[in-house]
Write an enzyme that holds these catalytic residues in place. Structure first.
Site, PDB file in Angstrom:
ATOM      1  N   GLU C  60       0.936  -1.763   0.032  1.00 34.75           N
ATOM      2  CA  GLU C  60      -0.268   0.014  -0.366  1.00 34.75           C
ATOM      3  C   GLU C  60       0.834   1.332   0.474  1.00 34.75           C
ATOM      4  OE1 GLU C  60      -0.276  -2.793   1.579  1.00 34.75           O
ATOM      5  OE2 GLU C  60      -2.215  -2.856   0.609  1.00 34.75           O
ATOM      6  N   HIS C 129     -11.928  -6.011   7.526  1.00 37.12           N
ATOM      7  CA  HIS C 129     -12.303  -5.541   6.485  1.00 37.12           C
ATOM      8  C   HIS C 129     -13.747  -4.635   6.389  1.00 37.12           C
ATOM      9  CE1 HIS C 129      -9.529  -8.819   5.309  1.00 37.12           C
ATOM     10  NE2 HIS C 129      -9.869  -8.015   3.346  1.00 37.12           N
TER      11      HIS C 129
HETATM   12  C1  LIG Z   1      -2.399  -5.119   4.027  1.00 40.74           C
HETATM   13  C2  LIG Z   1      -3.420  -5.754   3.112  1.00 40.74           C
HETATM   14  N1  LIG Z   1      -2.960  -5.142   1.960  1.00 40.74           N
HETATM   15  C3  LIG Z   1      -4.648  -6.369   0.995  1.00 40.74           C
HETATM   16  C4  LIG Z   1      -5.155  -7.365   2.342  1.00 40.74           C
HETATM   17  C5  LIG Z   1      -5.621  -7.536   0.995  1.00 40.74           C
HETATM   18  N2  LIG Z   1      -5.365  -9.230   0.960  1.00 40.74           N
HETATM   19  C6  LIG Z   1      -5.653 -10.387   1.189  1.00 40.74           C
HETATM   20  S1  LIG Z   1      -4.744 -11.456   0.582  1.00 40.74           S
HETATM   21  C7  LIG Z   1      -4.292 -10.803  -0.189  1.00 40.74           C
HETATM   22  C8  LIG Z   1      -3.649 -11.544  -1.479  1.00 40.74           C
HETATM   23  C9  LIG Z   1      -2.299 -12.147  -0.989  1.00 40.74           C
HETATM   24  O1  LIG Z   1      -1.700 -12.553  -1.232  1.00 40.74           O
HETATM   25  P1  LIG Z   1      -0.094 -13.688  -0.838  1.00 40.74           P
HETATM   26  O2  LIG Z   1       0.612 -12.893  -0.181  1.00 40.74           O
HETATM   27  O3  LIG Z   1       0.629 -14.260  -2.652  1.00 40.74           O
HETATM   28  O4  LIG Z   1      -0.738 -15.098   0.226  1.00 40.74           O
HETATM   29  P2  LIG Z   1      -1.720 -16.070  -0.215  1.00 40.74           P
HETATM   30  O5  LIG Z   1      -3.327 -15.215  -0.128  1.00 40.74           O
HETATM   31  O6  LIG Z   1      -1.572 -15.918  -1.593  1.00 40.74           O
HETATM   32  O7  LIG Z   1      -1.791 -17.145   0.594  1.00 40.74           O
HETATM   33  C10 LIG Z   1      -4.974  -9.582   0.085  1.00 40.74           C
HETATM   34  C11 LIG Z   1      -3.874  -8.323  -1.438  1.00 40.74           C
HETATM   35  C12 LIG Z   1      -4.850  -7.551   2.721  1.00 40.74           C
HETATM   36  N3  LIG Z   1      -4.823  -8.569   3.668  1.00 40.74           N
HETATM   37  N4  LIG Z   1      -3.803  -7.127   4.065  1.00 40.74           N
END
Ligand SMILES: Cc1ncc(C[n+]2csc(CCOP(=O)(O)OP(=O)(O)O)c2C)c(N)n1
Ligand SMILES: Cc1ncc(C[n+]2csc(CCOP(=O)(O)OP(=O)(O)O)c2C)c(N)n1
Ligand SMILES: [Mg+2]
Ligand SMILES: [Mg+2]
Lengths: 383, 326, 326, 383
Positions: C60, C129
Site C-alpha cells: 500500500e 475489512h
Molecule cells: C495489508 C493488506 N493489504 C491487502 C490485503 C487484502 N488481501 C488479502 S490476501 C491478499 C493477497 C495475498 O497474497 P499472498 O501474500 O500471495 O498470499 P495468498 O493469499 O496467495 O496465500 C490481499 C491483497 C490484506 N489482507 N492486507
C-alpha cells in the site's frame, strides 16, 4: 535435482577508477571533456564551501539545524552529472552538490534550512523534487515518476538517493520492487556513509553490501568507491543509459564517509573514533579529484585558487540575498501559511486565516501588505 | 528529592524501570551509544547493556512491530520513535495490532508496551520534526495516551505507562524538555492514567489543555487575573485517553465557560472531543460557546513562522476575553 | 439516463475519466485482470490496457507513494486501496507527502490524485475489512475527503475528485455498493467538493450524516415523521473536508436541535467536529445538546456482533427522541 | 580491483525429497518415525477435509468469507512439525494444518471465520498467535518474539508464515532485517502459491525466487518443493536447529499452489487457466504423501480409509460444538465488545456500554445475563 545451490545473478559488481592516490585506471576512465570535469569540480567545491558557510550561519543562529554534506560531494556530483536536464532528480538531504548543479540557487538552500518553505520550491524548469526529510519515502516518488515515464513511453530517467540507514525502511523495498516490476527508468543511489546517525552499518544490516540487495529485485547492483567521482559517474552513466534504453532500474552504492557530525546538533565523538575520521579525511574526494585535474592539465593550482575565490564570492552574494529574503515582510508574513495548502482555499480555512489576521491586527503585528483587507465580522453568530 | 528538568526526569524513570523490572527493554533509533538525539537515554546503555537498551535499524514499523512481539513474549518494551512525525511509518502496526491484540484474543494475548513520541513545535526544528497529532491515536480504540506537562508528572506517568498492562502512547513535549526544573521525589511515584488535574483553581472560566501548551495556558491565566481580575480554573488533562470527563465537566459546571487549547490542528482535534463532551454533559450550564485555541488546519509551518501557528498566552487570553464577554 | 447501482456508477465514472483524460491511470491490487475484488474496475483493463489500468504488487505504501510520483509527473492516478483497513500501511506517504507537496513548494509541485478507500461495516466481512476512520484524514491538513451516499452523487463526486488539483480521499460506502439503483444521467456531472446537501427538509431537528449511514438516517427520519409526527431535516455532508459549515449551521439555526451520525468510533470522530462547529457558530440557537450516534470506541466487532456496533435507524430514532424531549 | 564481481553468499539452495511420483531421495529422507509420519498425514487430511467442510458452512451462510487452505497443507505441516511445543508459531491465514496440529480446536477456527473474536483466542498453553489478516505485518511480531528469546538467552525458535504477494510489503523487509541484525531465532516460511489473489508472481517481483531475497539479510535461503512435506520438514528442521543453536534466521520458500479460489468470494477463472489448475492438482501433496506412507508400510489403504472416517467424525463433532457456541447467548451478547479492550474498562467506555445496554433493554433485546444490572441514570445532566 533434489538439493542444489540456486544460481544467483552475476550482475553485482564493484567499481573504482580514481584511487586514493589519484591513480586512474586508464581503461575505465570515463570520456569527459575538460569542461565537464571543471563543472563537476566546481559544484563539488561550491557544495563543500557552501556547507562550511552554512555551518557558520547555523552557529550564528541565522539558519536552523541542518545535515551537513561534506564528504558526500562525489557520490552526488558523480551521479547527477550523468543526467540530462529533462531527466528527474529526487534527492534526500545530502545531495547539496547535485542540487546546486541542477539549478537550485544557494540562497534557496539557505532558505530551506533557515525555516522557510520557499526553500523547498524547485526553481522553474528544474525537474527536481525538494529535499526529503522522512527517510526512504522519496524513493517511491522516484519510482512513480519512473513509472509515469514508462507509461508515457518517454525516454527519460529518474535519479534518486538514500542513505545506508534508510535502506532499512520498508519503503526502500517497495520502491525497488515497484521500479523493477514496472521496468521503470530509475537509478537508486545509496549515500553509504556507514552510519545512520550513530548506528554503524554492521548494526543496521547483516549483509556485506547494499549493492547486493539488488538481487531481491532482479536488477543490477554496483558498489562504487563513493569518494571517486569518476567511478560514480561511470557507474551512473551506464545505469542511466540502460534505463533510458528500456533496461530498467539499477541500484548503486557509493561508499563514503560523512566528514562532519550528522547534523549541527550531533556529536559524532559518541560513536566514531578520531582515527576513523582522520583515515577517511585522507580519502577526501576533492583532494583526489583536484590532483587528477592537475595531473591531466585541466586545472592547475592557480586556476584552482581562482576558482575557489570566485566560489567564495558567489557564496557571499547568495548569503546576502538569503538575508534579504529571510527578513522580507513577504516571507515572514505568517498568513502565508494558509495560502498554499489547496489550489482554492476552502471557506473554513479562510475563516482561520481571518482569525489569525484579526489577532495580529489587535496586537499591531499585521504585515502592511495585509492591512486594510480585514473582514468585518467573525463569521460566528451571537444569535 | 532532587531538582531536575523533564528530560532528566524521563531519563530517571527509564533508569528506574530498567533497574526494578528485568522485563523492561528500551529500544529505538540511536538510543544506545548516542543516548538518544535528545539524550533522554543517557547512561542507560552503559548501565544495562545492549540486550536491554537496543539501537535498532532505521525502521519505525520495525521498531513498533518487534516491540509488539516482545511485549507478547513477556517483555515490557519502551520504544522511542525519534520524532512524532515519523510514527506514521508505524501506523498500521499500532492501529491493527498494538491496539487490538487484547480485544481480539479476549484478553489472552496482551501488548504491554510504551511508545515514546517526542512531539510538538517551538524548537526551531527541521520539517516534519514538530508534529502534534494526538488525534490519530485518540481515534484508535485500544490505546491509552498520556502527555506530561512537567518533570514530576513526566516521571510518574512514565512509570504508570510502563506498568500499565496495555499499550500506552507517551507523548513527550520536547519544547519543555529543559524549560524548567521541579522537585522530583526519590521514591518512585505513579499517577493514575485517565485522571486530569486541576492545576489552578478559579470560578469564572475553565481552561483545558495538556503538554507544552499548558505552560502557555498558565501564563494566560496569570495575565487574565492580573489584567482583568478574572480567576481562571486550569485543567491539565495529562491523559488524552481515557479522558477524564468528570474533572472537565465538574469544572465547567462551576464556571460555565471554557477554552480548550492544544497545538495540534483544529479539525477533529482533541478540543473538538472536549467540546462535544462538555456539550453532552453540562449543556445547560454553558454561558458561552466553548472556544478552541489550537494549531490551524495547515501543516505546522517551517520554523520561521511556527510561532504564529502555536497557541501562545496572548492568543489564549484573547479567546478567554471573547468567551467571557459573550 | 440509465438506472444503476453505486458500484456501476463508480465504474462508469472511472471508465469515463479514463476515456476523456489520457492522464488518468487506475492502479491498485487486483484492479486489472480481476477487475477489483468488488468488481469496481470491471472492463477497464480490457478497454484501456495495462499501462492505464495497473495491477500493482501487494504494497500500500508502494501504491500511494508511486501514485504521488505519477501525479507529480503529470498523471492523474486513481489509486484503489483494496479495503480502507489497509490504508494505514500508506499513512506516512499520505500524511507526509500527498497532503504537503503543494504547500511546501508554494504551489509548484502538486499532487492531483484520488485515493479510493472502500470503507465501513455491515457486509459480514473478515477482520480489518470493515474500517471507518475518516478522522485520520480529516485531521491531516491538505487533503480533501468525500463520501458519496448514492449512485448519482458517487459518480459525480468521483469526477470532481479526479478533476480536483489536490489529493482527494474518496471513501466508498461498500455496504451500499449494490443496495439500490438510481437514475444517472448520460452526460458527465460533477458536484462541488465542500458542499453538503439538504436531502430532506424539516423544521424540528437536524440530522447530519454521510455515506452508508445516511440510509439509516433517512429511515429514522421517516419513522420519526410517521410515529411522532416530527419533521426532521437531513443534511448529507458528502464532503468531510472541506466541511460545509454553512449548510449545517443554517439548518441548526432553524431547528435548534441536531443529531450527528456516523459509524466511525466516537472519540475525536467527525461528529465531535460537527458538534464543535455548531457550538461555535449557533450556540444560542441550540435547544438541546447535539447528540452523537456513532460507532463505539472499540474496534468494530467481528461480524457476528457488528450490527450492534453500527448506528441503525432505531438507535438514531432513539437519539432524536431524547434530543427532542430534552 | 577497479572492476570485479561481488561475491554473493553461497547459501541459497533448492530442495526436493519426495517427488511428484512419490519417489523419495533416500539420502535426504528425514528420519521420522511411523508415528511422526502418521501424525503429519493426519493433520494434513484434517485440514483438507476441514477446509471442504468450511466451504460448505460458508455456502450455507453459517460462516463468512474465508481463505481456503487446500494445497497449503505440506508447507504448513512440514514446517510446523519441526517445532517443539515450547517454540512459537506465528501464522498468516493459510496455516490451517499447522494451527490444528499446534492445538487450535477445529471449532475455534470455525468461530474465527464465523465472525467471533473467540476464534482468535489461542488455546491455553499454545504458543501461537492467531490468524493475521493484514498481510506481512505478523512477520515483525515473530521477529520481536525471536528478539525477546535472544535477549532472554532462551533456546527457543519462532516459525512464521507469509504469502508470495506479501513479500512485497515493507514489513517483510523490516522483519527479515531486524531478525538478521539481532540474530533472532526466526524461521520465515513463504507460502508461495504463485498468486497474490489474481496477480501472478512475475507481476509481483522480478527476481527468480523468493529464497534469494535472503541475500539482502545475510541469511540462508532455501527454495523447497512446497508439495513435498518431507522436504519442507527437512529444510525447516535444519533451520530450526541452526536458529536454536544461535545461528540466526532462515528464509524458506515453499513453492505450491492454491487448489481453490483465493477466498470464497473469489473467482479464479479470471486469472488462472483450467489447465494450470489441473496440472497442479496432479502435484497434490496429500496424494504423494499417502503413496509414500503406503510404500513405506506406515499406512495402507484400509488404515487410511479408517483415518479419513475418524477425521470426518471429528469434524462433525466440531461443527456441532461450533454451532452451539455460535448460537450461545454468551458469544452473541453484543455488550462483550466492550469487555476486552483494556485490562480495566475506563469510565467513558463503560458509559458507552451502558448506553448500548439501555438501548437494548428498551428494544427488549438485552441478553438475560445482562438484565438487572442496568445503571439507573444516564451520566448526563439536565442541569
Ligand atoms: C495489508 C493488506 N493489504 C491487502 C490485503 C487484502 N488481501 C488479502 S490476501 C491478499 C493477497 C495475498 O497474497 P499472498 O501474500 O500471495 O498470499 P495468498 O493469499 O496467495 O496465500 C490481499 C491483497 C490484506 N489482507 N492486507
Ligand atoms: C522516517 C524517518 N525516521 C527517522 C528520521 C530521523 N533521522 C534523520 S537522518 C537519520 C539517519 C539517516 O541515516 P542514513 O540513511 O544512513 O543517512 P545519513 O544521514 O547517514 O546520510 C535519522 C534516523 C527521519 N528523518 N525519517
Ligand atoms: Mg548514513
Ligand atoms: Mg500467494
Amino acid at each position: 535435482m533434489p538439493k542444489k545451490p540456486i544460481k544467483l545473478p552475476e550482475n553485482i559488481e564493484y567499481l573504482s577508477i580514481l584511487d586514493e592516490n589519484a591513480k586512474v585506471d586508464k581503461e575505465l576512465e570515463p570520456k569527459l571533456s575538460a569542461d565537464d570535469l571543471k563543472t563537476m569540480y566546481r559544484y563539488m567545491v561550491l557544495a563543500r564551501r557552501g556547507d562550511e558557510r552554512m555551518l557558520n550561519l547555523q552557529r550564528q543562529g541565522r539558519i536552523g539545524t541542518f545535515p551537513q554534506s561534506s564528504g558526500h560531494e562525489a557520490v552526488s556530483m558523480g551521479s547527477v552529472y550523468a543526467l540530462e536536464k529533462s531527466d528527474w532528480h529526487v534527492p534526500a538531504y545530502r545531495e547539496f552538490a547535485g542540487m546546486l548543479y541542477r539549478g537550485w540557487p544557494l540562497e534557496t538552500m539557505f532558505l530551506y534550512w533557515g525555516g522557510f518553505e520557499e526553500g523547498a520550491v524547485p526553481p522553474e524548469g528544474v525537474n527536481d523534487l525538494p529535499i526529503c526529510v522522512p527517510v526512504g519515502s522519496q524513493l517511491l516518488h522516484a519510482a512513480g515518476i519512473g513509472m509515469a515515464m514508462r507509461f508515457k513511453e518517454e525516454k527519460k530517467v529518474v535519479l534518486t538517493y538514500f542513505g545506508d540507514g534508510s535502506s532499512s525502511e520498508g519503503d526502500f523495498h517497495e520502491a525497488l520492487n515497484f521500479a523493477s516490476v514496472f521496468n521503470a527508468p530509475v537509478v537508486f543511489v545509496c549515500q553509504n556513509n556507514q552510519y545512520a546517525i550513530s548506528v554503524p552499518l554492521a548494526r543496521q544490516m547483516k549483509c556485506e553490501t547494499i549493492a547486493q540487495r539488488a538481487v531481491s529485485y532482479g536488477m543490477p547492483g554496483v558498489k562504487v568507491d563513493g569518494n571517486d567521482v569518476l567511478a560514480m559517474y561511470a557507474a551512473t552513466a551506464a545505469a542511466v543509459e540502460r534505463a533510458r534504453a528500456g533496461g530498467g532500474p539499477t541500484l548503486i552504492e557509493g561508499l563514503t564517509y560523512r566528514m562532519t557530525p550528522h547534523t549541527t546538533s550531533d556529536d559524532p565523538k559518541r560513536y566514531r573514533s578520531e582515527e576513523e575520521m582522520k583515515q577517511w579525511a585522507n580519502k577526501d574526494s576533492l583532494i583526489r579529484f583536484a590532483r587528477y585535474l592537475e595531473d591531466k592539465g585541466v586545472l592547475d593550482g592557480d586556476a584552482r585558487k581562482k576558482l575557489h575565490e570566485e566560489i567564495d564570492e558567489e557564496i557571499k552574494a547568495a548569503v546576502k540575498r538569503f538575508e534579504e529574503q529571510a527578513q522580507s515582510e513577504e516571507l515572514l508574513n505568517p498568513l502565508r501559511m494558509f495560502d498554499y495548502l489547496y489550489a482554492d482555499t476552502p471557506p473554513d480555512l479562510d475563516e482561520q486565516r481571518e482569525e489569525l489576521k484579526r489577532f495580529l491586527a489587535k496586537k499591531g503585528k499585521l504585515p502592511a501588505s495585509e492591512a486594510g483587507k480585514e473582514q468585518a465580522h467573525t463569521g460566528r453568530e451571537r444569535g | 528529592m532532587a531538582e531536575m528538568n523533564m528530560a532528566k526526569a524521563i531519563n530517571k524513570a527509564l533508569y528506574e524501570a530498567l533497574e526494578r523490572d528485568e522485563r523492561v527493554v528500551v529500544l529505538g533509533e540511536d538510543v544506545g551509544a548516542d543516548e538518544g538525539v535528545f539524550r533522554i537515554t543517557e547512561g542507560l546503555l552503559a548501565k544495562f547493556g545492549d540486550k536491554r537498551v537496543i539501537d535498532t535499524p532505521l525502521a519505525e514499523s520495525g521498531i513498533i512491530g518487534t516491540s509488539i512481539g516482545m511485549a507478547i513474549y513477556g517483555l515490557r518494551p519502551v520504544a522511542e520513535i525519534q520524532f512524532a512525525g515519523f510514527d506514521y511509518y508505524a501506523f498500521h502496526q499500532i492501529e491493527s495490532h498494538a491496539s487490538r491484540f487484547r480485544n481480539r484474543t479476549r484478553g489472552r494475548v496482551t501488548v504491554p508496551m510504551v511508545m515514546r513520541f517526542p512531539y510538538g513545535g517551538g524548537i526551531r526544528a527541521l520539517e516534519h520534526h514538530s508534529e502534534s497529532r494526538e488525534t490519530y491515536y485518540a481515534h484508535t480504540p485500544g490505546l491509552k495516551i498520556v502527555v506530561p506537562s512537567g518533570p514530576r508528572n513526566a516521571r510518574a506517568l512514565l512509570h504508570s505507562a510502563i506498568q500499565d498492562p496495555d499499550p500506552v502512547v507517551y507523548y513527550e513535549p520536547k519544547a519543555i524538555y529543559r524549560a524548567f526544573k521541579e522537585e522530583v521525589p526519590d521514591t518512585i511515584e505513579t499517577l493514575p492514567i485517565g485522571r486530569a488535574q486541576v492545576v489552578r483553581e478559579g470560578r469564572e472560566i475553565t481552561l483545558i489543555s495538556y503538554g507544552a501548551s499548558l505552560r502557555q495556558v498558565l501564563e494566560a491565566a496569570e495575565m487574565l487575573e492580573e489584567e482583568d481580575g478574572v480567576k481562571a480554573e486550569v485543567v491539565d488533562l495529562l491523559s488524552i485517553v481515557p479522558m477524564d470527563t468528570k474533572t472537565i465537566v465538574d469544572s465547567v459546571r462551576k464556571t460555565g465557560r471554557a477554552v480548550v487549547v492544544h497545538e495540534a490542528p483544529r479539525n477533529c482535534g482533541i478540543a473538538a472531543e472536549v467540546v462535544a463532551r462538555i456539550n453532552e454533559h453540562v449543556f445547560l450550564y454553558l454561558e458561552a460557546p466553548v472556544a478552541r485555541v489550537t494549531g490551524y488546519d495547515v501543516p505546522i509551518p517551517y520554523f520561521s513562522k511556527e510561532k504564529a501557528y502555536l497557541p501562545d498566552a496572548d492568543r489564549i487570553l484573547d479567546a478567554c476575553r471573547q468567551t467571557l464577554s459573550f
